[in-house]
Design a protein around this motif. Structure first.
Motif, PDB file in Angstrom:
ATOM      1  N   THR A   2       0.834  -1.190   0.000  1.00 48.58           N
ATOM      2  CA  THR A   2       0.000   0.000   0.000  1.00 48.58           C
ATOM      3  C   THR A   2       0.876   1.249   0.000  1.00 48.58           C
ATOM      4  O   THR A   2       1.849   1.334   0.750  1.00 48.58           O
ATOM      5  CB  THR A   2      -0.904   0.006   1.254  1.00 48.58           C
ATOM      6  N   ARG A   3       0.510   2.211  -0.827  1.00 48.29           N
ATOM      7  CA  ARG A   3       1.232   3.469  -0.911  1.00 48.29           C
ATOM      8  C   ARG A   3       0.893   4.335   0.298  1.00 48.29           C
ATOM      9  O   ARG A   3      -0.267   4.476   0.670  1.00 48.29           O
ATOM     10  CB  ARG A   3       0.837   4.189  -2.203  1.00 48.29           C
ATOM     11  N   THR A   4       1.909   4.924   0.906  1.00 44.73           N
ATOM     12  CA  THR A   4       1.699   5.849   2.009  1.00 44.73           C
ATOM     13  C   THR A   4       1.217   7.175   1.436  1.00 44.73           C
ATOM     14  O   THR A   4       1.832   7.714   0.524  1.00 44.73           O
ATOM     15  CB  THR A   4       3.012   6.070   2.803  1.00 44.73           C
ATOM     16  N   PRO A   5       0.111   7.706   1.967  1.00 41.35           N
ATOM     17  CA  PRO A   5      -0.370   8.989   1.458  1.00 41.35           C
ATOM     18  C   PRO A   5       0.628  10.109   1.750  1.00 41.35           C
ATOM     19  O   PRO A   5       1.375  10.044   2.719  1.00 41.35           O
ATOM     20  CB  PRO A   5      -1.687   9.224   2.212  1.00 41.35           C
ATOM     21  N   THR A   6       0.606  11.105   0.898  1.00 41.67           N
ATOM     22  CA  THR A   6       1.466  12.265   1.123  1.00 41.67           C
ATOM     23  C   THR A   6       0.916  13.063   2.293  1.00 41.67           C
ATOM     24  O   THR A   6      -0.247  12.904   2.697  1.00 41.67           O
ATOM     25  CB  THR A   6       1.507  13.181  -0.114  1.00 41.67           C
ATOM     26  N   PHE A   7       1.752  13.957   2.802  1.00 42.00           N
ATOM     27  CA  PHE A   7       1.325  14.817   3.896  1.00 42.00           C
ATOM     28  C   PHE A   7       0.139  15.676   3.446  1.00 42.00           C
ATOM     29  O   PHE A   7      -0.824  15.867   4.189  1.00 42.00           O
ATOM     30  CB  PHE A   7       2.508  15.675   4.354  1.00 42.00           C
ATOM     31  N   GLU A   8       0.200  16.171   2.230  1.00 42.47           N
ATOM     32  CA  GLU A   8      -0.907  16.971   1.696  1.00 42.47           C
ATOM     33  C   GLU A   8      -2.193  16.153   1.653  1.00 42.47           C
ATOM     34  O   GLU A   8      -3.276  16.650   1.995  1.00 42.47           O
ATOM     35  CB  GLU A   8      -0.550  17.485   0.304  1.00 42.47           C
ATOM     36  N   GLU A   9      -2.112  14.893   1.240  1.00 44.41           N
ATOM     37  CA  GLU A   9      -3.293  14.030   1.202  1.00 44.41           C
ATOM     38  C   GLU A   9      -3.849  13.775   2.601  1.00 44.41           C
ATOM     39  O   GLU A   9      -5.074  13.753   2.796  1.00 44.41           O
ATOM     40  CB  GLU A   9      -2.962  12.706   0.510  1.00 44.41           C
ATOM     41  N   LEU A  10      -2.971  13.583   3.576  1.00 51.58           N
ATOM     42  CA  LEU A  10      -3.433  13.369   4.952  1.00 51.58           C
ATOM     43  C   LEU A  10      -4.218  14.583   5.444  1.00 51.58           C
ATOM     44  O   LEU A  10      -5.263  14.438   6.077  1.00 51.58           O
ATOM     45  CB  LEU A  10      -2.255  13.074   5.874  1.00 51.58           C
ATOM     46  N   PHE A  11      -3.712  15.767   5.153  1.00 49.97           N
ATOM     47  CA  PHE A  11      -4.423  16.981   5.558  1.00 49.97           C
ATOM     48  C   PHE A  11      -5.712  17.159   4.763  1.00 49.97           C
ATOM     49  O   PHE A  11      -6.736  17.560   5.310  1.00 49.97           O
ATOM     50  CB  PHE A  11      -3.528  18.217   5.411  1.00 49.97           C
ATOM     51  N   ARG A  12      -5.673  16.875   3.470  1.00 45.84           N
ATOM     52  CA  ARG A  12      -6.864  17.021   2.625  1.00 45.84           C
ATOM     53  C   ARG A  12      -7.983  16.099   3.109  1.00 45.84           C
ATOM     54  O   ARG A  12      -9.156  16.467   3.103  1.00 45.84           O
ATOM     55  CB  ARG A  12      -6.519  16.708   1.174  1.00 45.84           C
ATOM     56  N   ASP A  13      -7.614  14.880   3.537  1.00 47.00           N
ATOM     57  CA  ASP A  13      -8.605  13.904   3.969  1.00 47.00           C
ATOM     58  C   ASP A  13      -9.054  14.092   5.415  1.00 47.00           C
ATOM     59  O   ASP A  13     -10.045  13.493   5.840  1.00 47.00           O
ATOM     60  CB  ASP A  13      -8.060  12.485   3.785  1.00 47.00           C
ATOM     61  N   CYS A  14      -8.351  14.901   6.155  1.00 47.38           N
ATOM     62  CA  CYS A  14      -8.675  15.147   7.567  1.00 47.38           C
ATOM     63  C   CYS A  14      -9.996  15.913   7.659  1.00 47.38           C
ATOM     64  O   CYS A  14     -10.223  16.869   6.916  1.00 47.38           O
ATOM     65  CB  CYS A  14      -7.526  15.935   8.194  1.00 47.38           C
ATOM     66  N   GLN A  15     -10.848  15.492   8.581  1.00 49.36           N
ATOM     67  CA  GLN A  15     -12.178  16.100   8.697  1.00 49.36           C
ATOM     68  C   GLN A  15     -12.341  16.996   9.925  1.00 49.36           C
ATOM     69  O   GLN A  15     -13.045  17.994   9.852  1.00 49.36           O
ATOM     70  CB  GLN A  15     -13.238  14.994   8.763  1.00 49.36           C
ATOM     71  N   ARG A  16     -11.715  16.644  11.044  1.00 47.81           N
ATOM     72  CA  ARG A  16     -11.986  17.360  12.297  1.00 47.81           C
ATOM     73  C   ARG A  16     -10.748  17.934  12.958  1.00 47.81           C
ATOM     74  O   ARG A  16     -10.731  19.102  13.310  1.00 47.81           O
ATOM     75  CB  ARG A  16     -12.695  16.417  13.289  1.00 47.81           C
ATOM     76  N   THR A  17      -9.747  17.089  13.192  1.00 48.22           N
ATOM     77  CA  THR A  17      -8.592  17.537  13.965  1.00 48.22           C
ATOM     78  C   THR A  17      -7.284  16.989  13.404  1.00 48.22           C
ATOM     79  O   THR A  17      -7.232  15.866  12.892  1.00 48.22           O
ATOM     80  CB  THR A  17      -8.685  17.073  15.439  1.00 48.22           C
ATOM     81  N   ALA A  18      -6.258  17.803  13.525  1.00 44.54           N
ATOM     82  CA  ALA A  18      -4.885  17.380  13.220  1.00 44.54           C
ATOM     83  C   ALA A  18      -4.023  17.958  14.327  1.00 44.54           C
ATOM     84  O   ALA A  18      -3.972  19.186  14.504  1.00 44.54           O
ATOM     85  CB  ALA A  18      -4.437  17.897  11.859  1.00 44.54           C
TER      86      ALA A  18
END
Length: 170
Positions: A2-18
């Motif tokens: 499985t490909r690790t998502p990019t940091f940008e993708e992690l933030f884009r997919d985040c819905q509530r909190t980081a």
């Protein structure tokens, strides 16, 4: 594999909190921005890290709560003074909330062995650094026990931490 998502993708997919917990006194001392800062160059953090600023600004504009807590030794290292100097123009300007906690006030907090990002209380991005603070690799996990430990540690540091606007480096 499985490909690790990019940091940008992690933030884009985040819905509530980081949330991000930083616990080292030095990171990537080879960073050209740090080298420039040490040489007295005046930095415009939002321009210098435009990609980062855009990613966080987009997330916060969608209502994602982005918080960063830093556990630091005092007196502060040169690198921590650099981070402190760029925090307003980068992190705060992008919509992050930042708190600082002197390491001596964290002795009784159970902290993970590595810095991390925790997205939506369930996805942990672990940052691995070498002994000099250079980035080595990241690890992504959705293990519930890891997410719970990271969330608990972050919240304990956050509760004790001082907001950036009120924190003074020793």
């Amino acid at each position: 594999m499985t490909r690790t998502p990019t940091f940008e993708e992690l933030f884009r997919d985040c819905q509530r909190t980081a949330v991000h917990l930083e616990m080292r006194d030095a990171y990537m001392k080879s960073d050209p921005a740090f080298i420039d800062w040490k040489a007295g160059v005046v930095l415009d953090p939002a321009a210098r890290w435009a990609d980062w600023h855009a990613i966080v600004t987009e997330a916060t504009s969608r209502g994602v709560e982005v918080r960063r807590a830093r556990v630091v030794s005092t007196p502060a290292s040169e690198y921590i003074r650099f981070e402190y100097d760029v925090t307003n123009g980068l992190n705060i300007a992008a919509g992050e909330s930042v708190r600082w906690l002197p390491r001596r006030n964290a002795t009784d907090i159970a902290l993970p062995g590595n810095d991390f990002w925790l997205f939506d209380s369930s996805l942990v991005l672990v940052n691995h650094f070498d002994g000099e603070g250079e980035n080595m690799e990241v690890e992504l996990t959705e293990a519930p026990e890891t997410a719970k430990l990271c969330e608990s540690a972050f919240e304990a540091v956050w509760k004790r931490g001082t907001p950036h606007a009120e924190f003074e480096l020793a």
